[in-house]
Design an enzyme around this catalytic site. Structure first.
Site, PDB file in Angstrom:
ATOM      1  NE  ARG A 126      16.483 -29.015  -5.234  1.00  0.00           N
ATOM      2  CZ  ARG A 126      17.468 -29.775  -5.697  1.00  0.00           C
ATOM      3  NH1 ARG A 126      18.645 -29.251  -5.967  1.00  0.00           N
ATOM      4  NH2 ARG A 126      17.287 -31.066  -5.890  1.00  0.00           N
ATOM      5  CB  ALA A 164      11.563 -36.212 -12.348  1.00  0.00           C
ATOM      6  CB  CYS A 209      -1.111  -4.034   8.679  1.00  0.00           C
ATOM      7  SG  CYS A 209       0.131  -2.767   8.360  1.00  0.00           S
ATOM      8  CD  GLU A 238      -1.248  -2.267   2.178  1.00  0.00           C
ATOM      9  OE1 GLU A 238      -0.065  -2.610   1.936  1.00  0.00           O
ATOM     10  OE2 GLU A 238      -1.966  -2.846   3.008  1.00  0.00           O
TER      11      GLU A 238
HETATM   12  N1  LIG Z   1      12.554 -39.273  -9.769  1.00  0.00           N
HETATM   13  C1  LIG Z   1      12.431 -38.563  -8.685  1.00  0.00           C
HETATM   14  O1  LIG Z   1      11.843 -37.469  -8.702  1.00  0.00           O
HETATM   15  C2  LIG Z   1      13.030 -39.047  -7.399  1.00  0.00           C
HETATM   16  C3  LIG Z   1      13.097 -38.179  -6.323  1.00  0.00           C
HETATM   17  C4  LIG Z   1      13.623 -38.657  -5.121  1.00  0.00           C
HETATM   18  C5  LIG Z   1      14.044 -39.971  -5.037  1.00  0.00           C
HETATM   19  N2  LIG Z   1      13.967 -40.788  -6.110  1.00  0.00           N
HETATM   20  C6  LIG Z   1      14.393 -42.194  -6.007  1.00  0.00           C
HETATM   21  O2  LIG Z   1      13.591 -42.800  -5.005  1.00  0.00           O
HETATM   22  C7  LIG Z   1      14.342 -43.801  -4.347  1.00  0.00           C
HETATM   23  C8  LIG Z   1      14.270 -43.562  -2.847  1.00  0.00           C
HETATM   24  O3  LIG Z   1      12.922 -43.626  -2.434  1.00  0.00           O
HETATM   25  P1  LIG Z   1      12.478 -44.529  -1.213  1.00  0.00           P
HETATM   26  O4  LIG Z   1      10.996 -44.606  -1.254  1.00  0.00           O
HETATM   27  O5  LIG Z   1      13.239 -45.776  -1.231  1.00  0.00           O
HETATM   28  O6  LIG Z   1      13.012 -43.708   0.039  1.00  0.00           O
HETATM   29  P2  LIG Z   1      12.641 -42.280   0.669  1.00  0.00           P
HETATM   30  O7  LIG Z   1      11.201 -41.997   0.509  1.00  0.00           O
HETATM   31  O8  LIG Z   1      13.607 -41.287   0.179  1.00  0.00           O
HETATM   32  O9  LIG Z   1      12.981 -42.556   2.194  1.00  0.00           O
HETATM   33  C9  LIG Z   1      12.174 -43.450   2.911  1.00  0.00           C
HETATM   34  C10 LIG Z   1      12.760 -43.668   4.269  1.00  0.00           C
HETATM   35  O10 LIG Z   1      12.671 -42.491   5.074  1.00  0.00           O
HETATM   36  C11 LIG Z   1      12.548 -42.847   6.417  1.00  0.00           C
HETATM   37  N3  LIG Z   1      11.350 -42.219   6.997  1.00  0.00           N
HETATM   38  C12 LIG Z   1      11.311 -41.699   8.239  1.00  0.00           C
HETATM   39  N4  LIG Z   1      10.102 -41.242   8.518  1.00  0.00           N
HETATM   40  C13 LIG Z   1       9.344 -41.489   7.448  1.00  0.00           C
HETATM   41  C14 LIG Z   1       7.977 -41.252   7.163  1.00  0.00           C
HETATM   42  N5  LIG Z   1       7.147 -40.666   8.029  1.00  0.00           N
HETATM   43  N6  LIG Z   1       7.501 -41.653   5.977  1.00  0.00           N
HETATM   44  C15 LIG Z   1       8.318 -42.241   5.067  1.00  0.00           C
HETATM   45  N7  LIG Z   1       9.616 -42.484   5.291  1.00  0.00           N
HETATM   46  C16 LIG Z   1      10.133 -42.115   6.479  1.00  0.00           C
HETATM   47  C17 LIG Z   1      12.409 -44.358   6.446  1.00  0.00           C
HETATM   48  O11 LIG Z   1      13.687 -44.906   6.682  1.00  0.00           O
HETATM   49  P3  LIG Z   1      14.171 -45.142   8.188  1.00  0.00           P
HETATM   50  O12 LIG Z   1      13.116 -45.989   8.827  1.00  0.00           O
HETATM   51  O13 LIG Z   1      15.486 -45.782   8.052  1.00  0.00           O
HETATM   52  O14 LIG Z   1      14.243 -43.801   8.793  1.00  0.00           O
HETATM   53  C18 LIG Z   1      12.015 -44.709   5.041  1.00  0.00           C
HETATM   54  O15 LIG Z   1      12.381 -46.000   4.641  1.00  0.00           O
HETATM   55  C19 LIG Z   1      15.742 -43.725  -4.883  1.00  0.00           C
HETATM   56  O16 LIG Z   1      15.895 -44.715  -5.873  1.00  0.00           O
HETATM   57  C20 LIG Z   1      15.814 -42.360  -5.524  1.00  0.00           C
HETATM   58  O17 LIG Z   1      16.714 -42.330  -6.586  1.00  0.00           O
HETATM   59  C21 LIG Z   1      13.478 -40.363  -7.297  1.00  0.00           C
END
Ligand SMILES: NC(=O)c1ccc[n+]([C@@H]2O[C@H](COP(=O)([O-])OP(=O)(O)OC[C@H]3O[C@@H](n4cnc5c(N)ncnc54)[C@H](OP(=O)(O)O)[C@@H]3O)[C@@H](O)[C@H]2O)c1
Length: 377
Positions: free
Chosen positions: A190, A160, A81, A58
């Protein structure tokens, strides 16, 4: 030629476009735009809230209108405000400028506002109208409103994926699914949010930096959900923790030695409760973020973290990059894991607000409908 409009609705849309320029600069303040117009809706002055703690929209608009503001109309996206914050009350500036009528998009729900700005202007004899282009203004400030109303930030989910909906190949490899142009857009995102969050699965598989390159208007804290605090000390995140903040969320039962080593390396460790599956409780975490007045949090995966957020209904906005690739394979991760839903009618309703090609990919952005909204694609 001086800009002019036919309706106050159009002037307000213009004010919304001005307000967007503050994105990434003003949060946790709202994005605000203001336009001073004469009786024929010709623009006499305009402004937007550009920097946190500095002049409000404003005041900028009134200053740019100068003497011509006397007897004119001020169109502003948010109720002015009337309190002394980091800057003097905008209502004082409106009255001092001799504005005759004020047209407002929406009221300010902040505890310090609560309609008092508008009543002060009405009491001073100004004509006040509220609710013009309210839907656009509400959309503009959805993250601000979420934080004020719930104490939790607005959650952006980004992934992605290939044409067949995979975010990684069968071996867990995911770099790069999307094009360089798409990744540039992610860096811009980001650079305007308060935090960029991933699960420990992604932190280990990809060893990401998660910084905005080039930097944007704000530096996001990098957050890792890591129940047992197993983030490797030689990961890029830990090695750069002294330069760009890293917050590691773990369970209260995590090894004290691990926590100490990470803290020693400059990582902020926040221990919190877990749910009945032993995973960090999302609602509690979002409350912690809200206390820091984080307004926008960008979740970049992986599948399990996005799944937990989807299961809890926490995703507010999705940024999806669809790449013209096929990887196939039953074991390749889908974008959103978690428990999921048994039937399609229960699916979360996301409505497209933007779609375009970025490089060779399609970028799709949608927001979650939470009653009464009807955005256009
Ligand atoms: N293409 C894309 O945009 C993209 C982006 C990101 C990742 N990726 C790919 O995705 C894969 C990783 O994904 P992911 O599903 O295996 O792992 P993630 O979602 O990155 O991590 C999951 C881990 O986080 C921890 N965690 C703690 N609190 C949580 C909650 N409330 N909810 C969920 N997880 C929790 C758990 O491990 P703990 O129990 O050990 O804590 C769980 O196993 C990789 O291959 C990566 O390259 C691709």
């Amino acid at each position: 030629m001086t800009e002019s409009f036919e309706t106050f609705e159009q002037v307000m849309q213009y004010a919304v476009a001005l307000a967007v320029r503050g994105e990434g600069h003003v949060e946790p303040n709202p994005l605000v735009g203001a336009v001073v117009v004469d009786d024929r809706l010709r623009v006499l002055g305009e402004g937007w809230h550009a920097v946190y703690g500095e002049a409000h929209a404003e005041v900028e608009a009134l200053e740019s209108a100068g003497e011509s503001a006397r007897g004119a109309t001020l169109v502003v996206t948010l109720e002015p405000c009337c309190h002394h914050g980091q800057t003097p009350p905008c209502t004082d500036a409106v009255l001092a400028a001799g504005i005759r009528r004020v047209v407002v998009g929406i009221a300010d729900p902040s505890p310090h506002a609560d309609g008092s700005g508008l009543s002060q202007l009405r009491e001073a004899g100004l004509e006040v109208e509220i609710g013009v282009a309210a839907e656009s203004v509400t959309r503009l400030n959805a993250p601000f409103l979420r934080l004020v109303e719930t104490g939790r930030p607005w959650i952006h989910a980004k992934w992605a994926m290939t044409l067949d909906g995979r975010i990684a190949a069968t071996g867990g490899h995911s770099q790069w699914i999307s094009s360089e142009d798409s990744r540039r857009l992610v860096h811009q995102l980001r650079g305007r949010v308060d935090a960029v969050l991933v699960g420990i699965g992604t932190a280990v598989a990809d060893d990401p930096l998660l910084t905005a390159r080039p930097p944007g208007p704000r530096i996001a804290t990098r957050v890792v959900l890591d129940t047992t605090a197993r983030l490797p000390l030689d990961s890029q995140l830990v090695r750069t923790a002294a330069d760009v903040p890293v917050l590691l969320a773990c369970a209260e039962t995590a090894e004290p030695d691990r926590i100490a080593a990470l803290a020693q390396a400059g990582v902020e460790v926040v221990a919190g409760p877990v749910d009945d599956r032993g995973r960090l409780e999302i609602e509690n975490l979002l409350g912690v973020f809200g206390l820091r007045r984080w307004t926008n949090v960008l979740v970049e995966g992986g599948s399990e973290v996005l799944g937990s957020l989807a299961d809890g209904g926490w995703i507010d906005e999705a940024h999806v990059f669809l790449a013209p690739k096929l990887v196939g394979g039953r074991r390749a991760l889908g974008a959103v894991g978690g428990e999921g839903l048994p039937r399609i009618p229960q699916a979360a309703n996301l409505v497209c607000v933007e779609t375009r090609t970025v490089g060779e990919d399609v970028y799709w952005r949608g927001v979650r409908l939470r009653g009464g909204e009807s955005p256009d694609c």
